[in-house]
Design an enzyme around this catalytic site. Structure first.
Site, PDB file in Angstrom:
ATOM      1  N   GLY A  11      36.714  36.000  38.459  1.00  0.00           N
ATOM      2  CA  GLY A  11      37.345  35.610  37.272  1.00  0.00           C
ATOM      3  C   GLY A  11      38.348  34.239  37.819  1.00  0.00           C
ATOM      4  O   GLY A  11      38.455  34.290  38.949  1.00  0.00           O
ATOM      5  N   TYR A 126      40.866  43.249  20.762  1.00  0.00           N
ATOM      6  CA  TYR A 126      41.027  42.843  22.016  1.00  0.00           C
ATOM      7  C   TYR A 126      42.656  43.042  22.325  1.00  0.00           C
ATOM      8  O   TYR A 126      43.112  43.516  23.365  1.00  0.00           O
ATOM      9  CB  TYR A 126      40.895  41.102  22.196  1.00  0.00           C
TER      10      TYR A 126
HETATM   11  N1  LIG Z   1      41.936  33.776  29.956  1.00  0.00           N
HETATM   12  C1  LIG Z   1      43.174  33.576  29.107  1.00  0.00           C
HETATM   13  O1  LIG Z   1      43.103  32.726  28.392  1.00  0.00           O
HETATM   14  C2  LIG Z   1      43.901  34.864  29.121  1.00  0.00           C
HETATM   15  C3  LIG Z   1      45.014  34.989  28.244  1.00  0.00           C
HETATM   16  C4  LIG Z   1      45.862  35.675  28.155  1.00  0.00           C
HETATM   17  C5  LIG Z   1      45.772  37.021  29.091  1.00  0.00           C
HETATM   18  N2  LIG Z   1      44.712  36.929  29.850  1.00  0.00           N
HETATM   19  C6  LIG Z   1      44.819  37.939  31.021  1.00  0.00           C
HETATM   20  O2  LIG Z   1      44.707  37.387  32.268  1.00  0.00           O
HETATM   21  C7  LIG Z   1      44.038  38.336  33.062  1.00  0.00           C
HETATM   22  C8  LIG Z   1      43.221  37.347  34.038  1.00  0.00           C
HETATM   23  O3  LIG Z   1      42.141  36.720  32.915  1.00  0.00           O
HETATM   24  P1  LIG Z   1      41.120  35.558  33.440  1.00  0.00           P
HETATM   25  O4  LIG Z   1      41.541  34.206  32.647  1.00  0.00           O
HETATM   26  O5  LIG Z   1      41.141  35.360  34.880  1.00  0.00           O
HETATM   27  O6  LIG Z   1      39.608  36.195  32.938  1.00  0.00           O
HETATM   28  P2  LIG Z   1      38.280  35.636  33.419  1.00  0.00           P
HETATM   29  O7  LIG Z   1      38.359  34.462  34.051  1.00  0.00           O
HETATM   30  O8  LIG Z   1      37.293  36.030  32.163  1.00  0.00           O
HETATM   31  O9  LIG Z   1      38.044  36.863  34.521  1.00  0.00           O
HETATM   32  C9  LIG Z   1      38.085  38.315  34.118  1.00  0.00           C
HETATM   33  C10 LIG Z   1      36.810  38.869  35.146  1.00  0.00           C
HETATM   34  O10 LIG Z   1      36.829  40.235  34.951  1.00  0.00           O
HETATM   35  C11 LIG Z   1      35.378  40.494  35.073  1.00  0.00           C
HETATM   36  N3  LIG Z   1      35.161  41.992  34.576  1.00  0.00           N
HETATM   37  C12 LIG Z   1      34.934  42.101  33.357  1.00  0.00           C
HETATM   38  N4  LIG Z   1      34.508  43.327  33.026  1.00  0.00           N
HETATM   39  C13 LIG Z   1      34.538  43.940  34.355  1.00  0.00           C
HETATM   40  C14 LIG Z   1      34.352  45.412  34.737  1.00  0.00           C
HETATM   41  N5  LIG Z   1      34.017  46.120  34.056  1.00  0.00           N
HETATM   42  N6  LIG Z   1      34.533  45.551  36.246  1.00  0.00           N
HETATM   43  C15 LIG Z   1      34.824  44.427  36.817  1.00  0.00           C
HETATM   44  N7  LIG Z   1      35.264  43.207  36.822  1.00  0.00           N
HETATM   45  C16 LIG Z   1      34.961  42.868  35.268  1.00  0.00           C
HETATM   46  C17 LIG Z   1      34.634  39.342  34.615  1.00  0.00           C
HETATM   47  O11 LIG Z   1      33.352  39.445  34.924  1.00  0.00           O
HETATM   48  P3  LIG Z   1      32.200  38.812  33.966  1.00  0.00           P
HETATM   49  O12 LIG Z   1      32.530  37.391  33.690  1.00  0.00           O
HETATM   50  O13 LIG Z   1      30.988  39.041  34.865  1.00  0.00           O
HETATM   51  O14 LIG Z   1      32.159  39.607  32.729  1.00  0.00           O
HETATM   52  C18 LIG Z   1      35.345  38.261  35.096  1.00  0.00           C
HETATM   53  O15 LIG Z   1      35.096  37.826  36.110  1.00  0.00           O
HETATM   54  C19 LIG Z   1      43.269  39.280  32.341  1.00  0.00           C
HETATM   55  O16 LIG Z   1      44.086  40.145  32.223  1.00  0.00           O
HETATM   56  C20 LIG Z   1      43.284  38.562  30.873  1.00  0.00           C
HETATM   57  O17 LIG Z   1      43.210  39.576  29.996  1.00  0.00           O
HETATM   58  C21 LIG Z   1      43.774  35.798  29.901  1.00  0.00           C
END
Ligand SMILES: NC(=O)c1ccc[n+]([C@@H]2O[C@H](COP(=O)([O-])OP(=O)(O)OC[C@H]3O[C@@H](n4cnc5c(N)ncnc54)[C@H](OP(=O)(O)O)[C@@H]3O)[C@@H](O)[C@H]2O)c1
Length: 298
Positions: A11, A126
């Site tokens: 991620g 979510y």
């Molecule tokens: N992105 C945003 O705009 C946003 C906004 C608010 C909060 N957040 C929070 O910030 C944090 C980081 O987000 P990010 O943007 O880095 O998200 P991201 O790029 O979507 O990365 C999340 C990663 O988690 C992996 N994942 C999903 N299910 C999994 C599982 N069961 N076991 C292991 N890995 C798993 C995904 O793999 P796959 O792709 O293969 O599923 C992906 O690589 C998260 O807690 C997110 O909820 C993000």
């Protein structure tokens, strides 16, 4: 020196942590979802114990806001129960646990920045799954940090900037929602602040907000990016419901970062400056293709 486990290694936030740890010679393991699925409770426990991990940073998450309405069990398994399990293992191992939550735990009815003291009231599956993850983690392990972040973007990630770049290259007219306001937040700031907090001598566990300075609508943010790219097409104002059937996004969810800024004596850079930096790093080449039909999405 710590040996850190970064879950969800592929991620965008996890990738930023890996860059930072490499640069600072901090030992880490960053398995991706296939290598370590956080919903496999026993495997996660074995992994943490066998690798002698002494800090867990959970970057794995189920972030598909619309799809979560139909995949409720999966969203809860990843965002709530797997987070609870990680916190529990960290407690057993007597180590600190870091995880991330979202501005979507709020309902968006407030007119001023959301603080850590504001009441949560998520509108979506979510948001509910992330809110439950917060509660369960804090209940399970008192040595838990929860950082709520919004509109995250980081190099090599799937994010709104990348989406806008794709639109810019393929559309002569782009419609973006005006009725969603928050703050884009750089993974660089999230990593930097997380690490600073973890290295304080006296650490107060609990919930903290991290958001880029300033606030913006998706439309204004998109327009800012498109202008930087030199986009010559039309930029139209839309509403969230033009792009999805689910009315589940908070209309206003700017997070106040004052608590963390005061503790660390820092000012988080503006979202504008971080986007400028992101676009420069990326060295973008913009192509305005004519004759492409307008298909709005977000
Ligand atoms: N992105 C945003 O705009 C946003 C906004 C608010 C909060 N957040 C929070 O910030 C944090 C980081 O987000 P990010 O943007 O880095 O998200 P991201 O790029 O979507 O990365 C999340 C990663 O988690 C992996 N994942 C999903 N299910 C999994 C599982 N069961 N076991 C292991 N890995 C798993 C995904 O793999 P796959 O792709 O293969 O599923 C992906 O690589 C998260 O807690 C997110 O909820 C993000």
């Amino acid at each position: 020196m710590k040996k850190c486990l970064i879950t969800g290694g592929a991620g965008q936030l996890a990738i930023e942590f890996q860059r930072f740890f490499k640069k600072n010679n901090i030992e880490f393991l960053a398995p991706n979802r296939i290598e370590l699925d956080i919903t496999d409770f026993d495997k996660v426990r074995d992994y943490i114990l066998n690798n002698d991990i002494d800090l867990v940073i959970n970057c794995a998450a189920y972030n598909l806001v619309d799809k979560a309405e139909e995949e409720k069990d999966m969203a809860y398994a990843i965002n709530a129960y797997a987070v609870e399990n990680l916190a529990k293992i960290c407690k057993e191992k007597k180590i600190e646990f870091v995880t991330y939550s979202t501005d979507f735990v709020f309902d968006g009815t407030k007119k001023t920045e959301y603080t850590e003291e504001d009441k949560i009231n998520p509108l979506s599956v979510y948001g509910c799954s992330k809110a439950l993850g917060e509660r369960l983690a804090l209940k399970e392990n008192k040595r838990t940090f929860i950082f709520r972040v919004s509109w995250v973007f980081g190099k090599d990630g799937k994010n709104f900037i990348e989406q806008v770049k794709t639109w810019a290259n393929t559309r002569e007219s782009i419609k973006i929602a005006t009725d969603q306001v928050s703050s884009p937040t750089s993974t660089k700031d999230i990593v930097d602040i997380t690490w600073k907090i973890l290295n304080l001598r006296n650490r107060d566990y609990g919930i903290y907000h991290i958001a880029g300075n300033g606030e913006t609508s998706r439309y204004e943010q998109g327009k800012y990016i498109l202008e930087k790219l030199g986009y010559k097409g039309e930029i139209l104002k839309g509403k969230c419901l033009d792009f999805t059937t689910y009315d589940i996004r908070p209309k206003y969810s700017k997070l106040s970062s004052k608590k963390i800024e005061n503790i660390l004596g820092i000012k988080i850079p503006s979202w504008h400056s971080r986007i400028d930096e992101y676009l420069e790093i990326d060295n973008i080449y913009f192509r305005n293709l004519n004759g492409v039909k307008n298909e709005e999405n977000e």
